[in-house]
Write an enzyme that holds these catalytic residues in place. Structure first.
Site, PDB file in Angstrom:
ATOM      1  N   ASP A   1     -69.063 -42.030 -37.896  1.00  0.00           N
ATOM      2  CA  ASP A   1     -70.150 -41.051 -38.048  1.00  0.00           C
ATOM      3  C   ASP A   1     -69.918 -40.241 -39.320  1.00  0.00           C
ATOM      4  O   ASP A   1     -68.782 -40.084 -39.775  1.00  0.00           O
ATOM      5  CB  ASP A   1     -70.228 -40.108 -36.835  1.00  0.00           C
ATOM      6  CG  ASP A   1     -71.628 -39.554 -36.620  1.00  0.00           C
ATOM      7  OD1 ASP A   1     -72.329 -40.025 -35.692  1.00  0.00           O
ATOM      8  OD2 ASP A   1     -72.051 -38.657 -37.393  1.00  0.00           O
TER       9      ASP A   1
ATOM     10  N   ASP B   1     -69.888 -41.446 -44.714  1.00  0.00           N
ATOM     11  CA  ASP B   1     -71.292 -41.817 -44.889  1.00  0.00           C
ATOM     12  C   ASP B   1     -71.369 -43.339 -44.937  1.00  0.00           C
ATOM     13  O   ASP B   1     -70.753 -43.970 -45.796  1.00  0.00           O
ATOM     14  CB  ASP B   1     -71.794 -41.192 -46.200  1.00  0.00           C
ATOM     15  CG  ASP B   1     -73.268 -41.448 -46.446  1.00  0.00           C
ATOM     16  OD1 ASP B   1     -73.819 -42.410 -45.880  1.00  0.00           O
ATOM     17  OD2 ASP B   1     -73.851 -40.683 -47.238  1.00  0.00           O
TER      18      ASP B   1
ATOM     19  N   ASN C   1     -75.928 -48.684 -35.578  1.00  0.00           N
ATOM     20  CA  ASN C   1     -76.794 -47.754 -34.835  1.00  0.00           C
ATOM     21  C   ASN C   1     -77.175 -46.506 -35.630  1.00  0.00           C
ATOM     22  O   ASN C   1     -78.218 -45.914 -35.366  1.00  0.00           O
ATOM     23  CB  ASN C   1     -76.082 -47.370 -33.528  1.00  0.00           C
ATOM     24  CG  ASN C   1     -76.747 -46.213 -32.837  1.00  0.00           C
ATOM     25  OD1 ASN C   1     -77.791 -46.368 -32.199  1.00  0.00           O
ATOM     26  ND2 ASN C   1     -76.183 -45.016 -32.982  1.00  0.00           N
TER      27      ASN C   1
ATOM     28  N   TYR D   1     -89.468 -44.434 -42.712  1.00  0.00           N
ATOM     29  CA  TYR D   1     -88.792 -44.845 -41.468  1.00  0.00           C
ATOM     30  C   TYR D   1     -89.420 -46.129 -40.927  1.00  0.00           C
ATOM     31  O   TYR D   1     -88.718 -47.079 -40.565  1.00  0.00           O
ATOM     32  CB  TYR D   1     -88.891 -43.723 -40.428  1.00  0.00           C
ATOM     33  CG  TYR D   1     -88.124 -43.987 -39.140  1.00  0.00           C
ATOM     34  CD1 TYR D   1     -86.800 -43.596 -38.998  1.00  0.00           C
ATOM     35  CD2 TYR D   1     -88.740 -44.615 -38.056  1.00  0.00           C
ATOM     36  CE1 TYR D   1     -86.096 -43.826 -37.808  1.00  0.00           C
ATOM     37  CE2 TYR D   1     -88.050 -44.850 -36.867  1.00  0.00           C
ATOM     38  CZ  TYR D   1     -86.728 -44.451 -36.752  1.00  0.00           C
ATOM     39  OH  TYR D   1     -86.045 -44.682 -35.575  1.00  0.00           O
TER      40      TYR D   1
ATOM     41  N   LYS E   1     -87.422 -49.756 -40.559  1.00  0.00           N
ATOM     42  CA  LYS E   1     -87.191 -50.412 -39.273  1.00  0.00           C
ATOM     43  C   LYS E   1     -87.885 -51.777 -39.217  1.00  0.00           C
ATOM     44  O   LYS E   1     -87.367 -52.708 -38.594  1.00  0.00           O
ATOM     45  CB  LYS E   1     -87.637 -49.509 -38.117  1.00  0.00           C
ATOM     46  CG  LYS E   1     -86.793 -48.227 -37.992  1.00  0.00           C
ATOM     47  CD  LYS E   1     -85.359 -48.498 -37.537  1.00  0.00           C
ATOM     48  CE  LYS E   1     -84.565 -47.229 -37.301  1.00  0.00           C
ATOM     49  NZ  LYS E   1     -83.207 -47.469 -36.805  1.00  0.00           N
TER      50      LYS E   1
HETATM   51  N1  LIG Z   1     -84.038 -41.015 -30.463  1.00  0.00           N
HETATM   52  C1  LIG Z   1     -85.120 -41.780 -30.538  1.00  0.00           C
HETATM   53  O1  LIG Z   1     -86.194 -41.428 -30.002  1.00  0.00           O
HETATM   54  C2  LIG Z   1     -85.051 -43.107 -31.268  1.00  0.00           C
HETATM   55  C3  LIG Z   1     -86.140 -43.984 -31.151  1.00  0.00           C
HETATM   56  C4  LIG Z   1     -86.085 -45.209 -31.805  1.00  0.00           C
HETATM   57  C5  LIG Z   1     -84.967 -45.551 -32.547  1.00  0.00           C
HETATM   58  N2  LIG Z   1     -83.922 -44.681 -32.650  1.00  0.00           N
HETATM   59  C6  LIG Z   1     -82.762 -45.091 -33.453  1.00  0.00           C
HETATM   60  O2  LIG Z   1     -81.589 -44.893 -32.708  1.00  0.00           O
HETATM   61  C7  LIG Z   1     -80.484 -44.796 -33.619  1.00  0.00           C
HETATM   62  C8  LIG Z   1     -79.561 -43.672 -33.164  1.00  0.00           C
HETATM   63  O3  LIG Z   1     -80.246 -42.455 -33.310  1.00  0.00           O
HETATM   64  P1  LIG Z   1     -80.206 -41.275 -32.223  1.00  0.00           P
HETATM   65  O4  LIG Z   1     -81.587 -41.105 -31.741  1.00  0.00           O
HETATM   66  O5  LIG Z   1     -79.121 -41.469 -31.265  1.00  0.00           O
HETATM   67  O6  LIG Z   1     -79.956 -40.037 -33.210  1.00  0.00           O
HETATM   68  P2  LIG Z   1     -78.797 -38.959 -33.351  1.00  0.00           P
HETATM   69  O7  LIG Z   1     -79.192 -38.160 -34.536  1.00  0.00           O
HETATM   70  O8  LIG Z   1     -78.575 -38.256 -32.059  1.00  0.00           O
HETATM   71  O9  LIG Z   1     -77.504 -39.847 -33.693  1.00  0.00           O
HETATM   72  C9  LIG Z   1     -77.377 -40.507 -34.912  1.00  0.00           C
HETATM   73  C10 LIG Z   1     -75.960 -40.326 -35.450  1.00  0.00           C
HETATM   74  O10 LIG Z   1     -75.883 -41.041 -36.705  1.00  0.00           O
HETATM   75  C11 LIG Z   1     -75.136 -40.256 -37.615  1.00  0.00           C
HETATM   76  N3  LIG Z   1     -75.487 -40.608 -38.993  1.00  0.00           N
HETATM   77  C12 LIG Z   1     -76.637 -40.315 -39.637  1.00  0.00           C
HETATM   78  N4  LIG Z   1     -76.567 -40.731 -40.903  1.00  0.00           N
HETATM   79  C13 LIG Z   1     -75.359 -41.308 -41.065  1.00  0.00           C
HETATM   80  C14 LIG Z   1     -74.701 -41.898 -42.163  1.00  0.00           C
HETATM   81  N5  LIG Z   1     -75.284 -41.970 -43.372  1.00  0.00           N
HETATM   82  N6  LIG Z   1     -73.451 -42.377 -41.999  1.00  0.00           N
HETATM   83  C15 LIG Z   1     -72.836 -42.296 -40.782  1.00  0.00           C
HETATM   84  N7  LIG Z   1     -73.418 -41.724 -39.707  1.00  0.00           N
HETATM   85  C16 LIG Z   1     -74.658 -41.229 -39.845  1.00  0.00           C
HETATM   86  C17 LIG Z   1     -75.507 -38.824 -37.269  1.00  0.00           C
HETATM   87  O11 LIG Z   1     -74.520 -37.902 -37.731  1.00  0.00           O
HETATM   88  C18 LIG Z   1     -75.632 -38.874 -35.753  1.00  0.00           C
HETATM   89  O12 LIG Z   1     -74.420 -38.478 -35.120  1.00  0.00           O
HETATM   90  C19 LIG Z   1     -81.103 -44.610 -35.005  1.00  0.00           C
HETATM   91  O13 LIG Z   1     -81.001 -45.829 -35.733  1.00  0.00           O
HETATM   92  C20 LIG Z   1     -82.542 -44.288 -34.707  1.00  0.00           C
HETATM   93  O14 LIG Z   1     -83.408 -44.690 -35.756  1.00  0.00           O
HETATM   94  C21 LIG Z   1     -83.943 -43.468 -32.020  1.00  0.00           C
END
Ligand SMILES: NC(=O)c1ccc[n+]([C@@H]2O[C@H](COP(=O)([O-])OP(=O)(O)OC[C@H]3O[C@@H](n4cnc5c(N)ncnc54)[C@H](O)[C@@H]3O)[C@@H](O)[C@H]2O)c1
Length: 252
Positions: A38, A64, A88, A154, A158
């Site tokens: 992360d 990152d 993820n 976005y 995706k």
């Molecule tokens: N939450 C939703 O409704 C939803 C819906 C569809 C898809 N998603 C996808 O699910 C995945 C996880 O997202 P989430 O909803 O759990 O969000 P979240 O923000 O709770 O978790 C994402 C994590 O990724 C980390 N992160 C972000 N950029 C980063 C980078 N450059 N390097 C390393 N780590 C990084 C963040 O610090 C965070 O801890 C994402 O790919 C998101 O697009 C989420």
């Protein structure tokens, strides 16, 4: 819990929060050696503390995911075997539509959500090819099939991910490597800062229409279960699939 992942090494990016956190927790609970990546050191330290409180281990790699040195750190942490890669980590784009989209926002969203997944997968697959086995699972989105539920960057990132997932599946499927994706609908995570006003009001109007027939918001554990099913040997005959975990939203 079963020991579905006993003896397996798995990498989960974006493991400090939301879907990634739920995924690394279950992966380790089911016997796996987990590498949690992360950008947030604070979240990773919190994660590590929580694991230690449960007398469990997790390896943390902060950085990152768009940076080559983070990929190097992940490979060092994994050692000479990687069974599972869960791509993820992802960021939102504040619903910004094309006519308001700055190069900077486009570049960052494409870099984090798409290019970094290609780069990490490219490195990891070389290891998996040597092993003759591996499973790559990528968190895509409902916004990979349709528009109007996120901004332009976005949505594009995706849609691109689904192509990457399928391309890996097709080219490497006969070399023991599977590549699949999960497309979540709305899930309770930290991806959006609800305390700030949203910029992309044009997209939000469309989202309002789309949300009218949306099912309930999911728990991150429900999406993690799908990622881990595809990662596991239970899905040995599943390759190139994008599995929706959205309560049926995409079917409407
Ligand atoms: N939450 C939703 O409704 C939803 C819906 C569809 C898809 N998603 C996808 O699910 C995945 C996880 O997202 P989430 O909803 O759990 O969000 P979240 O923000 O709770 O978790 C994402 C994590 O990724 C980390 N992160 C972000 N950029 C980063 C980078 N450059 N390097 C390393 N780590 C990084 C963040 O610090 C965070 O801890 C994402 O790919 C998101 O697009 C989420």
């Amino acid at each position: 819990m079963s020991a579905r992942f006993a003896g397996k090494v798995g990498i989960v990016t974006g493991a400090g929060s939301g879907i990634g956190k739920a995924t690394i927790e279950r992966f380790v609970a089911e016997g796996g050696t987990g590498i949690a990546v992360d950008i947030s050191v604070e979240r990773l330290n919190q994660l590590k503390n929580e694991f230690e409180a449960r007398h469990q281990k997790v390896v943390i790699v902060s950085g990152d995911i768009t940076q080559h040195r983070t990929i190097d750190d992940i490979m060092r942490a994994a050692g000479d075997r990687i069974d599972i890669l869960i791509n993820n980590a992802g960021i939102m784009d504040d619903f910004v539509p094309l006519d308001e989209l700055e190069d900077e926002l486009w570049d960052r969203v494409i870099e984090v959500n798409l290019t970094s997944v290609m780069k990490l997968s490219r490195t990891v697959i070389k290891q998996m090819l040597q092993q003759g086995k591996g499973s790559i699972v990528t968190t895509s989105s409902g916004a990979s099939f349709k528009s109007g539920i996120a901004g332009t960057a976005y949505t594009t990132s995706k849609h691109g991910l689904n192509g990457l997932i399928k391309s890996i599946a097709t080219i490497y499927g006969n070399r023991g490597i599977r590549s699949n994706g999960v497309a979540p609908g709305g899930t309770k995570t930290n991806i959006m800062d609800m305390t700030k006003p949203i910029r992309g009001q044009k997209t939000m109007e469309l989202l309002g229409v789309n949300l009218a027939n949306a099912p309930r918001t999911a728990e991150p554990e429900e999406v993690a279960a799908c990622l881990l099913f595809l990662a596991s040997d239970d899905a040995s005959n599943v390759n190139g699939t994008i599995l929706s975990s959205d309560g049926g939203w995409s079917a409407k």
